[in-house]
Scaffold this motif. Sequence first.
Motif, PDB file in Angstrom:
ATOM      1  N   GLY A   8     -17.462  41.313  19.915  1.00 47.19           N
ATOM      2  CA  GLY A   8     -16.174  41.209  19.241  1.00 47.19           C
ATOM      3  C   GLY A   8     -15.107  40.646  20.163  1.00 47.19           C
ATOM      4  N   GLY A   9     -14.559  39.487  19.793  1.00 45.98           N
ATOM      5  CA  GLY A   9     -13.586  38.811  20.630  1.00 45.98           C
ATOM      6  C   GLY A   9     -12.173  38.883  20.096  1.00 45.98           C
ATOM      7  N   GLY A  10     -11.847  39.964  19.374  1.00 49.57           N
ATOM      8  CA  GLY A  10     -10.457  40.202  19.014  1.00 49.57           C
ATOM      9  C   GLY A  10      -9.711  40.766  20.209  1.00 49.57           C
ATOM     10  N   VAL A  11      -8.500  41.258  19.975  1.00 50.45           N
ATOM     11  CA  VAL A  11      -7.699  41.784  21.077  1.00 50.45           C
ATOM     12  C   VAL A  11      -8.377  42.987  21.717  1.00 50.45           C
ATOM     13  N   ALA A  12      -9.077  43.806  20.925  1.00 49.25           N
ATOM     14  CA  ALA A  12      -9.776  44.962  21.504  1.00 49.25           C
ATOM     15  C   ALA A  12     -10.847  44.509  22.483  1.00 49.25           C
ATOM     16  N   GLY A  13     -11.720  43.595  22.058  1.00 49.16           N
ATOM     17  CA  GLY A  13     -12.789  43.140  22.934  1.00 49.16           C
ATOM     18  C   GLY A  13     -12.275  42.395  24.147  1.00 49.16           C
ATOM     19  N   LEU A  14     -11.252  41.556  23.947  1.00 46.14           N
ATOM     20  CA  LEU A  14     -10.677  40.837  25.080  1.00 46.14           C
ATOM     21  C   LEU A  14     -10.035  41.792  26.080  1.00 46.14           C
ATOM     22  N   SER A  15      -9.412  42.861  25.577  1.00 46.64           N
ATOM     23  CA  SER A  15      -8.814  43.854  26.475  1.00 46.64           C
ATOM     24  C   SER A  15      -9.886  44.565  27.282  1.00 46.64           C
ATOM     25  N   GLY A 429      -1.836  49.050  15.488  1.00 48.20           N
ATOM     26  CA  GLY A 429      -0.951  48.104  16.148  1.00 48.20           C
ATOM     27  C   GLY A 429      -1.551  47.541  17.414  1.00 48.20           C
ATOM     28  N   LEU A 430      -1.063  46.379  17.841  1.00 50.44           N
ATOM     29  CA  LEU A 430      -1.583  45.764  19.066  1.00 50.44           C
ATOM     30  C   LEU A 430      -1.430  46.671  20.283  1.00 50.44           C
ATOM     31  N   PRO A 431      -0.313  47.389  20.455  1.00 50.77           N
ATOM     32  CA  PRO A 431      -0.241  48.271  21.621  1.00 50.77           C
ATOM     33  C   PRO A 431      -1.361  49.304  21.666  1.00 50.77           C
ATOM     34  N   GLU A 432      -1.651  49.926  20.523  1.00 53.83           N
ATOM     35  CA  GLU A 432      -2.716  50.936  20.507  1.00 53.83           C
ATOM     36  C   GLU A 432      -4.085  50.311  20.749  1.00 53.83           C
ATOM     37  N   VAL A 433      -4.297  49.108  20.210  1.00 52.80           N
ATOM     38  CA  VAL A 433      -5.579  48.433  20.407  1.00 52.80           C
ATOM     39  C   VAL A 433      -5.778  48.077  21.880  1.00 52.80           C
ATOM     40  N   VAL A 434      -4.719  47.594  22.535  1.00 57.00           N
ATOM     41  CA  VAL A 434      -4.805  47.292  23.970  1.00 57.00           C
ATOM     42  C   VAL A 434      -5.062  48.567  24.763  1.00 57.00           C
ATOM     43  N   ARG A 435      -4.350  49.634  24.419  1.00 57.40           N
ATOM     44  CA  ARG A 435      -4.534  50.905  25.134  1.00 57.40           C
ATOM     45  C   ARG A 435      -5.980  51.377  25.029  1.00 57.40           C
ATOM     46  N   MET A 436      -6.560  51.311  23.818  1.00 63.21           N
ATOM     47  CA  MET A 436      -7.941  51.763  23.662  1.00 63.21           C
ATOM     48  C   MET A 436      -8.897  50.854  24.414  1.00 63.21           C
ATOM     49  N   GLY A 437      -8.647  49.542  24.383  1.00 66.73           N
ATOM     50  CA  GLY A 437      -9.499  48.621  25.131  1.00 66.73           C
ATOM     51  C   GLY A 437      -9.509  48.935  26.615  1.00 66.73           C
ATOM     52  N   GLN A 438      -8.341  49.266  27.145  1.00 66.78           N
ATOM     53  CA  GLN A 438      -8.247  49.615  28.566  1.00 66.78           C
ATOM     54  C   GLN A 438      -9.015  50.903  28.855  1.00 66.78           C
ATOM     55  N   ALA A 439      -8.843  51.910  27.999  1.00 69.29           N
ATOM     56  CA  ALA A 439      -9.527  53.191  28.214  1.00 69.29           C
ATOM     57  C   ALA A 439     -11.046  53.032  28.118  1.00 69.29           C
ATOM     58  N   VAL A 440     -11.507  52.252  27.153  1.00 70.42           N
ATOM     59  CA  VAL A 440     -12.951  52.022  26.997  1.00 70.42           C
ATOM     60  C   VAL A 440     -13.495  51.262  28.205  1.00 70.42           C
ATOM     61  N   ALA A 441     -12.748  50.299  28.703  1.00 65.29           N
ATOM     62  CA  ALA A 441     -13.189  49.543  29.883  1.00 65.29           C
ATOM     63  C   ALA A 441     -13.383  50.478  31.068  1.00 65.29           C
ATOM     64  N   VAL A 442     -12.449  51.393  31.266  1.00 68.35           N
ATOM     65  CA  VAL A 442     -12.552  52.336  32.384  1.00 68.35           C
ATOM     66  C   VAL A 442     -13.794  53.207  32.228  1.00 68.35           C
ATOM     67  N   ARG A 443     -14.038  53.703  31.023  1.00 64.52           N
ATOM     68  CA  ARG A 443     -15.210  54.576  30.815  1.00 64.52           C
ATOM     69  C   ARG A 443     -16.512  53.802  30.967  1.00 64.52           C
TER      70      ARG A 443
END
Length: 458
Positions: A8-15, A429-443
């Motif tokens: 998935g290459g939306g904002v979540a996947g890119l984040s 919203g984009l802020p929440e999607v970016v936040r989750m992408g960052q948290a998932v990346a860390v995990r």
Amino acid sequence: MARLLVVGGGVAGLSVVHYARQAAPELQITLLEADLRLGGKVATLREDGFVVEGGPDAVVRYKPWALALMRELGLEAEIVGTLPARPSALIHDGRRALPIPAGLQMVVPGDLVALARSPLLSPLGKARALLDLFLPKGPPGDEAFGAFIRRRLGQQVWERLAAPLSGGIYGGDPAELSTLAAFPQLKALEAAHGSLIRGAMRQRRERGTREGGQLFASLRGGLGAVVEALRARLEGVELRLGVEVSGLEHRQGWRVHTPEGSFLADAVVLATPAGVSGQLLEALHPEAARALRQIPYGPSATVTLAFEQRHLPPRVGHGLLLAAGSGFAARGFTWTDQKWPGRAPEGVGLVRAYFSGLEASEEELVALARRDLERLWGRVPSPLRTWVFRWSQGLPRYTLGHQERVAQAMRAEELPGLFLAGAAYQGVGLPEVVRMGQAVAVRAVRFLQAGPAASSWL
């Protein structure tokens, strides 16, 4: 070398990719996207002096994650606020358009003077809203959003204010939304202050208001600039566009099947719509897959029309919301050239209509937008240009029971090295999607660094 594969290459996947590379530059990362472009519903067109947003056009400043990402990407000088406007927007109830009270916090009045002066509510409706200052706290558990607002602020605030505003955010029937999932801040205000209005008044002092251009932000060239900046940093990442994932296998590691062949990975992030993730996980985790498929989506679309400004009637503020049941097809209109600087050539007015829950062709959507404008203006000039964006699967709808469905869906992460990300879980919203992408990346990075790369497929 550990291998991370993001679907998935939306904002979540890119984040996820961006923050995973920050945390572990040595990772071998593959990004698969079924579409031929990145960004998902973030879609910006720039042509002939126009900047046209097909999807979201703003982020809220008090949720810092998207703005922080923009600054990390070197875009701080491009961040812009909305043009000041009083009133910033109006709500049309089917008979007339009335200004949204100044000082609003989400859907709650945060300025008692503005509320008292607002023609949007009758004297009785205002008096009922003010009872919120004296009512006892409600139960801490979840409740339907329509019932919650009516309990605190009354029927009139719901019909004339909260329903049009929340329907413009989530689509569908806003009365069915889960308050804890869609508007947890409002439950928190009730718990902390005993009153939504009292809490909103305090928030207003901290966050500012939409009227002063302080609440929302975008980028001078549109939000698509974020996607472009993220793509520019994908050097070293294996990027495959137009590749749809058809299946997953898991042993000690992961095999991801596509029509172009299979990819091996030690960890997989599904940054896809909930239904797609559910299909991919059906054989591996049926319970999680069932919950994912139960998260509802609906169609959404935007129509942007460019007109010669001299032929347009006066337009107030940034736009107009249209109450459900008022006879309009669109959920609302944005006067884009009056909301953001530099979005249209000199002398051109840019109007954007937003549709939700409506299955229609591009031609039908344009006709519906023009029909609604005729009802508002009486006469609509011929547009100079027209742009239409449609998504059969628009935003996920956080209906009552959403948190339970998400908790069940997240059990998919019981599969070692499997992670979920996207708008379906913790905020649209984009802020929440970016936040989750960052948290998932860390995990995901922690998982990969905790043990040796899997070799069961080799």
